[in-house]
Design an enzyme around this catalytic site. Sequence first.
Site, PDB file in Angstrom:
ATOM      1  NE  ARG A 163      -4.075  -1.827   0.480  1.00 45.53           N
ATOM      2  CZ  ARG A 163      -4.172  -3.123   0.189  1.00 45.53           C
ATOM      3  NH1 ARG A 163      -3.191  -3.726  -0.454  1.00 45.53           N
ATOM      4  NH2 ARG A 163      -5.253  -3.793   0.492  1.00 45.53           N
ATOM      5  CB  SER A 237      -8.391  -2.234   4.706  1.00 44.16           C
ATOM      6  OG  SER A 237      -8.698  -3.434   4.084  1.00 44.16           O
ATOM      7  CD  GLU A 334      -5.370   0.520   2.984  1.00 42.19           C
ATOM      8  OE1 GLU A 334      -5.203   0.750   1.778  1.00 42.19           O
ATOM      9  OE2 GLU A 334      -6.367  -0.061   3.439  1.00 42.19           O
TER      10      GLU A 334
HETATM   11  N1  EPU Z   1     -10.045 -11.706  10.064  1.00 41.44           N
HETATM   12  C1  EPU Z   1     -10.708 -11.893  11.265  1.00 41.44           C
HETATM   13  N2  EPU Z   1     -11.670 -10.987  11.628  1.00 41.44           N
HETATM   14  C2  EPU Z   1     -12.004  -9.943  10.858  1.00 41.44           C
HETATM   15  C3  EPU Z   1     -11.321  -9.741   9.640  1.00 41.44           C
HETATM   16  C4  EPU Z   1     -10.338 -10.634   9.255  1.00 41.44           C
HETATM   17  O1  EPU Z   1     -10.436 -12.822  11.991  1.00 41.44           O
HETATM   18  O2  EPU Z   1     -12.899  -9.183  11.244  1.00 41.44           O
HETATM   19  C5  EPU Z   1      -9.049 -12.684   9.620  1.00 41.44           C
HETATM   20  C6  EPU Z   1      -9.579 -13.503   8.436  1.00 41.44           C
HETATM   21  O3  EPU Z   1     -10.327 -14.588   8.842  1.00 41.44           O
HETATM   22  C7  EPU Z   1      -8.324 -13.915   7.751  1.00 41.44           C
HETATM   23  C8  EPU Z   1      -7.379 -12.760   8.026  1.00 41.44           C
HETATM   24  O4  EPU Z   1      -7.911 -12.026   9.116  1.00 41.44           O
HETATM   25  O5  EPU Z   1      -7.775 -15.067   8.335  1.00 41.44           O
HETATM   26  C9  EPU Z   1      -7.221 -11.873   6.803  1.00 41.44           C
HETATM   27  O6  EPU Z   1      -8.495 -11.389   6.370  1.00 41.44           O
HETATM   28  P1  EPU Z   1      -8.849 -11.102   4.840  1.00 41.44           P
HETATM   29  O7  EPU Z   1      -8.433 -12.205   3.987  1.00 41.44           O
HETATM   30  O8  EPU Z   1     -10.250 -10.620   4.776  1.00 41.44           O
HETATM   31  O9  EPU Z   1      -7.883  -9.942   4.442  1.00 41.44           O
HETATM   32  P2  EPU Z   1      -7.420  -8.661   5.229  1.00 41.44           P
HETATM   33  O10 EPU Z   1      -6.012  -8.837   5.611  1.00 41.44           O
HETATM   34  O11 EPU Z   1      -8.373  -8.360   6.317  1.00 41.44           O
HETATM   35  C10 EPU Z   1      -6.548  -7.495   3.053  1.00 41.44           C
HETATM   36  C11 EPU Z   1      -6.645  -6.149   2.396  1.00 41.44           C
HETATM   37  C12 EPU Z   1      -8.002  -5.967   1.703  1.00 41.44           C
HETATM   38  C13 EPU Z   1      -8.133  -7.059   0.663  1.00 41.44           C
HETATM   39  C14 EPU Z   1      -8.000  -8.430   1.370  1.00 41.44           C
HETATM   40  C15 EPU Z   1      -7.960  -9.555   0.391  1.00 41.44           C
HETATM   41  C16 EPU Z   1      -5.238  -4.719   3.736  1.00 41.44           C
HETATM   42  C17 EPU Z   1      -5.163  -3.601   4.715  1.00 41.44           C
HETATM   43  N3  EPU Z   1      -6.456  -5.125   3.397  1.00 41.44           N
HETATM   44  O12 EPU Z   1      -7.535  -7.534   4.074  1.00 41.44           O
HETATM   45  O13 EPU Z   1      -7.986  -4.723   1.029  1.00 41.44           O
HETATM   46  O14 EPU Z   1      -9.385  -6.974   0.008  1.00 41.44           O
HETATM   47  O15 EPU Z   1      -6.743  -8.490   2.088  1.00 41.44           O
HETATM   48  O16 EPU Z   1      -6.759  -9.532  -0.291  1.00 41.44           O
HETATM   49  O17 EPU Z   1      -4.188  -5.191   3.308  1.00 41.44           O
HETATM   50  C18 EPU Z   1      -8.622  -2.440   1.152  1.00 41.44           C
HETATM   51  O18 EPU Z   1      -7.425  -2.171   1.041  1.00 41.44           O
HETATM   52  O19 EPU Z   1      -9.485  -1.536   1.291  1.00 41.44           O
HETATM   53  C19 EPU Z   1      -9.028  -3.832   1.169  1.00 41.44           C
HETATM   54  C20 EPU Z   1     -10.279  -4.177   1.346  1.00 41.44           C
END
Ligand code: EPU
Length: 593
Positions: A163, A237, A334
């Site tokens: 990012r 995010s 972010e």
């Molecule tokens: N998780 C939880 N609780 C929650 C949210 C997530 O336990 O409320 C756990 C999930 O179960 C999973 C892990 O955290 O094991 C990661 O979650 P997820 O795959 O949804 O991805 P993220 O790390 O929360 C990132 C990006 C998103 C992108 C997704 C998919 C960042 C800051 N965010 O989210 O990007 O869509 O991966 O690649 O890196 C954005 O930038 O606006 C955005 C939505």
Amino acid sequence: MISENVDITGFTTFGIPVKTKYFAEYSSVKELERIMRTAEYQQSEVLHIGGGSNLLFVNDFNGLILHSAIKERTIYKKNDDTVYLIAGAGENWADLVRFSVDNNLSGLENLSEIPGEAGASAIQNVGAYGVEAGDLIFKVECYDRLAHKVVTFSAEECKFGYRDSFFKHEGRGRYYVLRVCFKLRPDTIARNLDYGPLKTLAERLGHAPSIREVSDEVTQIRDEKLPDPQRIGSAGSFFKNPVVRRKYYEAEILKRCAEVPCYDLPDDKVKIPAGWLIEHAGLKGCFIGGAQVYTKQCLVIINKGNATGESVAALCRHIQLTVHKKFGIWLQPEVNFIDTAVHVEILGSGTSKGVPEPACQCDVCTSSDSHDKRLRASALIRTHGMTLLIDPSADFREQALRSKIFDIDAALITHQHYDHVGGIDDLRPYCTNKKMPLFVTESVNEDLHRRLDYCFREHNYPGVPGFEMHVIDDLPFYFNGLKIIPIKVMHASLPIVGYRIGDFAYITDAKTIPEEQYEKLQGVKVLVLNALRKTPHFSHLTLQEALDVIERIKPECAYLTHICHDMGLHAEVSPTLPPHVKLAYDGLRFTVN
Ligand code: EPU
């Protein structure tokens, strides 16, 4: 072409009511150039927005907002393996990805349905489901605001990170993206299937997925987890997933909670899902005013309908404090905070020996009035979602404990005298996972390297503070998009750096202010200025000299700092000052709007 007092709520995905003083949209480089050459706006703070999907306006914007309406989608086939897709900065990102899939171009499919525009994809290096825009960007064409010409950056020059890119740091405020060129393949083969739910897609479908199938799958996951931008305001995010050293993760984080998950990264680092931390800190659904932690994905803060920028900022801080308490990790937003208000706390208002002075029995040093207790001069600034320290004073540890400082994004150093930098080693707790950026002049940099050589060795003793030195001169510089203006003043023959942030300026240890520096102080609303005592001193302004400087700068309000016991009792000196001039004191807080 430039409109005044414009409601730009519809230009942000948070949907929080916000206005800007000036707004301009352009559809060509010529139009942009005309705007940028308009003298009237050259002094204004300028913010270029894209789809507004990653912005939080904490308050109205008192400058010029620019928006690109440059539309273009050109497909240029280089050979059987490579196709270039050139997109105008104003192209809607989700439409662009759909267009690439419809035209059988592979590469962008994992990035389906991300809100925003093509120009911002290169700045923010948007990413999802194992792919980042930077992986596919071939070059970026920009308008150089200073040289008034079009320049092109290769992917390497864009310095893409998580990012992150060159445009968020050195290039911030100078380059405006005009067009982005993506390097794709002329086929329908989906090649990035390693991320979470995509891993099982081939098995579920019974064949190798096509780019359309991946795009559909990603769209479906996003629909389930993320709020529909048409109905619920958010900025995706809200926090970054913290990246920490594996050693720190094992020794510190797992010790607090053995279940914290992580993903391996190169260089012995790990990434921790912030959404997991927020959920397991018990914050799912938590709200302040109209701002709420989204229940289906805790990494997202939503606008329940009546959120204000301030309620989102307050919820952000509550999340940071709660997660920090439970897991020892400070989450970094972010989302870009656009907050022109500068919140200031005077951590110390005393001179180099502090007040009371040890071994002194004068009325001031023995006073029981808390306003007469002055730690060494230092201030904390909160603005644009960041916390900046001006001088880690010799009393920093005590100040940090008293003021409950949990996070510092950077320190601005005024000069190398011990009372202003003596607390540098106490910045350790704020450097556990990152190097602390320090803004210093060349001579302070040399001095600190000499005095703190143990912090700058190739193989450091574990646990010593780590610093990232930014050498400044007297030209304005940017830190995470925040414009900071150094003001060079003289402490007898030693140059000192004062700092202006927005309409707030902080000057300590001045005896004289060179003529040309006064220009930089024009329009300052609140000034903090040193005034040692009433009687002359060779290197510090006296009370009368400080009042003369204030009279010349004409701020709405001025606070005097770096005060010694000879100034007299706070209660006795205060009534003698002009109404807009006050003695600062430790713990004083004010906001400059
Ligand atoms: N998780 C939880 N609780 C929650 C949210 C997530 O336990 O409320 C756990 C999930 O179960 C999973 C892990 O955290 O094991 C990661 O979650 P997820 O795959 O949804 O991805 P993220 O790390 O929360 C990132 C990006 C998103 C992108 C997704 C998919 C960042 C800051 N965010 O989210 O990007 O869509 O991966 O690649 O890196 C954005 O930038 O606006 C955005 C939505």
